[in-house]
Motif scaffolding. Structure first.
Motif, mmCIF file in Angstrom:
data_model
loop_
_atom_site.group_PDB
_atom_site.id
_atom_site.type_symbol
_atom_site.label_atom_id
_atom_site.label_comp_id
_atom_site.label_asym_id
_atom_site.label_seq_id
_atom_site.Cartn_x
_atom_site.Cartn_y
_atom_site.Cartn_z
ATOM 1 N N GLY A 89 0.633 -0.980 0.250
ATOM 2 C CA GLY A 89 -0.159 0.034 -0.065
ATOM 3 C C GLY A 89 0.942 1.351 -0.523
ATOM 4 O O GLY A 89 2.087 1.343 0.663
ATOM 5 N N VAL A 90 -0.075 2.151 -0.016
ATOM 6 C CA VAL A 90 0.753 3.476 -0.435
ATOM 7 C C VAL A 90 0.011 4.433 0.556
ATOM 8 O O VAL A 90 -1.571 4.423 0.367
ATOM 9 C CB VAL A 90 0.778 4.450 -1.523
ATOM 10 N N GLU A 91 0.288 5.082 1.343
ATOM 11 C CA GLU A 91 0.242 6.292 2.345
ATOM 12 C C GLU A 91 0.748 7.773 2.059
ATOM 13 O O GLU A 91 1.452 7.835 1.746
ATOM 14 C CB GLU A 91 -0.136 6.273 3.735
ATOM 15 N N VAL A 92 -0.329 8.580 1.518
ATOM 16 C CA VAL A 92 -0.133 9.772 1.104
ATOM 17 C C VAL A 92 -0.941 10.685 2.067
ATOM 18 O O VAL A 92 -1.799 10.717 2.823
ATOM 19 C CB VAL A 92 -0.612 10.411 -0.545
ATOM 20 N N ALA A 93 -0.088 11.876 2.159
ATOM 21 C CA ALA A 93 -0.483 13.119 3.548
ATOM 22 C C ALA A 93 0.209 14.291 3.543
ATOM 23 O O ALA A 93 0.872 14.119 3.039
ATOM 24 C CB ALA A 93 0.135 12.540 5.180
ATOM 25 N N GLY A 94 -0.867 14.958 3.422
ATOM 26 C CA GLY A 94 -0.857 16.360 3.150
ATOM 27 C C GLY A 94 -0.342 17.617 4.735
ATOM 28 O O GLY A 94 -1.642 17.472 5.063
ATOM 29 N N PHE A 95 0.437 18.603 4.809
ATOM 30 C CA PHE A 95 1.112 19.066 5.566
ATOM 31 C C PHE A 95 0.985 20.373 5.275
ATOM 32 O O PHE A 95 0.803 21.237 4.409
ATOM 33 C CB PHE A 95 1.876 18.894 6.361
ATOM 34 N N SER A 96 0.136 21.029 6.602
ATOM 35 C CA SER A 96 0.189 22.977 6.359
ATOM 36 C C SER A 96 1.165 23.176 7.225
ATOM 37 O O SER A 96 1.768 22.690 7.106
ATOM 38 C CB SER A 96 -0.914 23.277 6.303
ATOM 39 N N HIS A 97 0.819 23.899 7.775
ATOM 40 C CA HIS A 97 1.243 25.242 8.946
ATOM 41 C C HIS A 97 1.136 25.206 9.932
ATOM 42 O O HIS A 97 1.510 25.472 11.179
ATOM 43 C CB HIS A 97 2.051 26.675 8.678
ATOM 44 N N LEU A 98 -0.094 24.670 9.786
ATOM 45 C CA LEU A 98 -0.753 23.607 10.696
ATOM 46 C C LEU A 98 -0.906 22.483 11.540
ATOM 47 O O LEU A 98 -1.965 21.995 11.980
ATOM 48 C CB LEU A 98 -2.630 23.761 10.249
ATOM 49 N N GLY A 99 -0.411 21.265 10.198
ATOM 50 C CA GLY A 99 -0.449 20.506 10.432
ATOM 51 C C GLY A 99 -0.514 19.429 9.627
ATOM 52 O O GLY A 99 -0.893 20.126 8.856
ATOM 53 N N GLU A 100 -1.315 17.987 10.303
ATOM 54 C CA GLU A 100 -1.791 17.652 8.672
ATOM 55 C C GLU A 100 -3.083 17.891 8.595
ATOM 56 O O GLU A 100 -3.938 17.643 9.578
ATOM 57 C CB GLU A 100 -1.795 15.974 9.659
ATOM 58 N N GLN A 101 -3.162 18.138 7.159
ATOM 59 C CA GLN A 101 -4.331 18.314 7.200
ATOM 60 C C GLN A 101 -5.573 17.166 6.276
ATOM 61 O O GLN A 101 -6.301 17.382 6.706
ATOM 62 C CB GLN A 101 -4.083 19.377 5.531
ATOM 63 N N TRP A 102 -4.701 16.144 5.529
ATOM 64 C CA TRP A 102 -5.357 15.486 4.728
ATOM 65 C C TRP A 102 -4.702 14.165 5.525
ATOM 66 O O TRP A 102 -3.595 14.129 4.900
ATOM 67 C CB TRP A 102 -6.002 15.822 3.482
ATOM 68 N N ARG A 103 -5.598 13.010 4.889
ATOM 69 C CA ARG A 103 -5.040 11.942 4.521
ATOM 70 C C ARG A 103 -5.236 11.176 3.411
ATOM 71 O O ARG A 103 -6.425 10.648 3.527
ATOM 72 C CB ARG A 103 -4.418 10.663 5.548
ATOM 73 N N LEU A 104 -4.538 9.407 2.495
ATOM 74 C CA LEU A 104 -5.305 8.473 1.653
ATOM 75 C C LEU A 104 -4.708 7.825 2.298
ATOM 76 O O LEU A 104 -3.184 7.392 2.020
ATOM 77 C CB LEU A 104 -4.776 9.753 -0.029
ATOM 78 N N SER A 105 -5.262 6.991 2.098
ATOM 79 C CA SER A 105 -3.974 5.590 2.214
ATOM 80 C C SER A 105 -5.282 4.429 1.466
ATOM 81 O O SER A 105 -5.891 4.396 1.115
ATOM 82 C CB SER A 105 -4.650 4.772 3.874
ATOM 83 N N THR A 106 -4.008 3.772 0.688
ATOM 84 C CA THR A 106 -4.612 3.075 -0.549
ATOM 85 C C THR A 106 -4.690 0.828 0.098
ATOM 86 O O THR A 106 -5.216 0.581 -0.731
ATOM 87 C CB THR A 106 -3.611 2.570 -1.813
ATOM 88 N N ILE A 107 -4.127 1.140 1.308
ATOM 89 C CA ILE A 107 -4.692 -0.144 2.038
ATOM 90 C C ILE A 107 -5.826 -0.308 2.662
ATOM 91 O O ILE A 107 -6.814 -1.271 2.323
ATOM 92 C CB ILE A 107 -4.184 0.168 3.345
ATOM 93 N N GLU A 108 -6.971 0.446 2.382
ATOM 94 C CA GLU A 108 -8.186 0.623 2.756
ATOM 95 C C GLU A 108 -9.310 0.471 1.737
ATOM 96 O O GLU A 108 -8.963 0.216 0.584
ATOM 97 C CB GLU A 108 -8.461 1.050 4.154
ATOM 98 N N ASN A 109 -9.673 1.749 1.961
ATOM 99 C CA ASN A 109 -10.597 2.055 0.772
ATOM 100 C C ASN A 109 -10.348 3.166 -0.353
ATOM 101 O O ASN A 109 -11.078 3.914 -0.979
ATOM 102 C CB ASN A 109 -12.353 2.844 1.520
ATOM 103 N N TRP A 110 -9.312 3.739 0.041
ATOM 104 C CA TRP A 110 -8.824 4.826 -1.003
ATOM 105 C C TRP A 110 -9.480 6.673 -0.955
ATOM 106 O O TRP A 110 -9.294 6.982 -1.816
ATOM 107 C CB TRP A 110 -8.919 4.276 -2.355
ATOM 108 N N ASN A 111 -10.059 6.465 0.147
ATOM 109 C CA ASN A 111 -10.498 7.124 0.483
ATOM 110 C C ASN A 111 -9.641 8.700 0.886
ATOM 111 O O ASN A 111 -9.000 8.455 1.987
ATOM 112 C CB ASN A 111 -11.930 7.772 1.574
ATOM 113 N N PHE A 112 -10.346 9.552 0.727
ATOM 114 C CA PHE A 112 -9.550 11.095 1.608
ATOM 115 C C PHE A 112 -10.033 10.935 2.711
ATOM 116 O O PHE A 112 -10.989 11.826 2.945
ATOM 117 C CB PHE A 112 -9.330 12.651 0.894
#
Length: 143
Positions: A89-112
């Protein structure tokens, strides 16, 4: 684990370079970071030795991304019976100056999930990138 530390042989180093190029093909403004984790004892305890971690940074916060930095974690599993190591699987996380904003995981259901989400166009490109990564790292060795 930092991608720079995982490129221990020519095949793996080549696949890591290809992964970076696949991302930059989709998102040319991105600057890659093969050492997204700092080398201190606290961070070292959290690092997953069964992943290849690559960071990407963008110039400023994008309304499409809703973040400035992206962390890509390619997760692996070593089958004890067949001794094959494959990307699971692949996990992708997006960060701003406020910390983690979103995450996507292909291990489960591919939803943000998260406080915000990237635009639909960015989301689809990220999912396509994840499919390419899984295909790349699960392709049999040419050696």
């Amino acid at each position: 684990m930092n991608a720079a530390e995982m490129g221990t042989n020519l095949e793996l180093a080549s696949k890591i370079a290809t992964a970076v190029n696949l991302f930059k093909f989709q998102f040319p403004d991105a600057r890659s970071d093969l050492k997204p984790w700092t080398n201190d004892p606290e961070t070292r305890e959290l690092i997953d030795p069964d992943s290849i971690d690559i960071g990407f940074h963008f110039p400023g916060v994008s309304r499409s991304w809703r973040s400035r930095s992206i962390l890509i974690q390619i997760r692996f599993y070593q089958d004890p019976v067949s001794n094959l190591r494959r990307a699971i699987g692949v996990e992708v996380a997006g960060f701003s100056h406020l910390g983690e904003q979103w995450r996507l995981s292909t291990i489960e259901n591919w939803n943000f999930v998260g406080a915000t989400q990237p635009s639909e166009d960015i989301s689809e490109k990220l999912k396509q990138f994840c499919r390419q990564i899984l295909e790349l790292f699960n392709k049999p060795s040419d050696v």
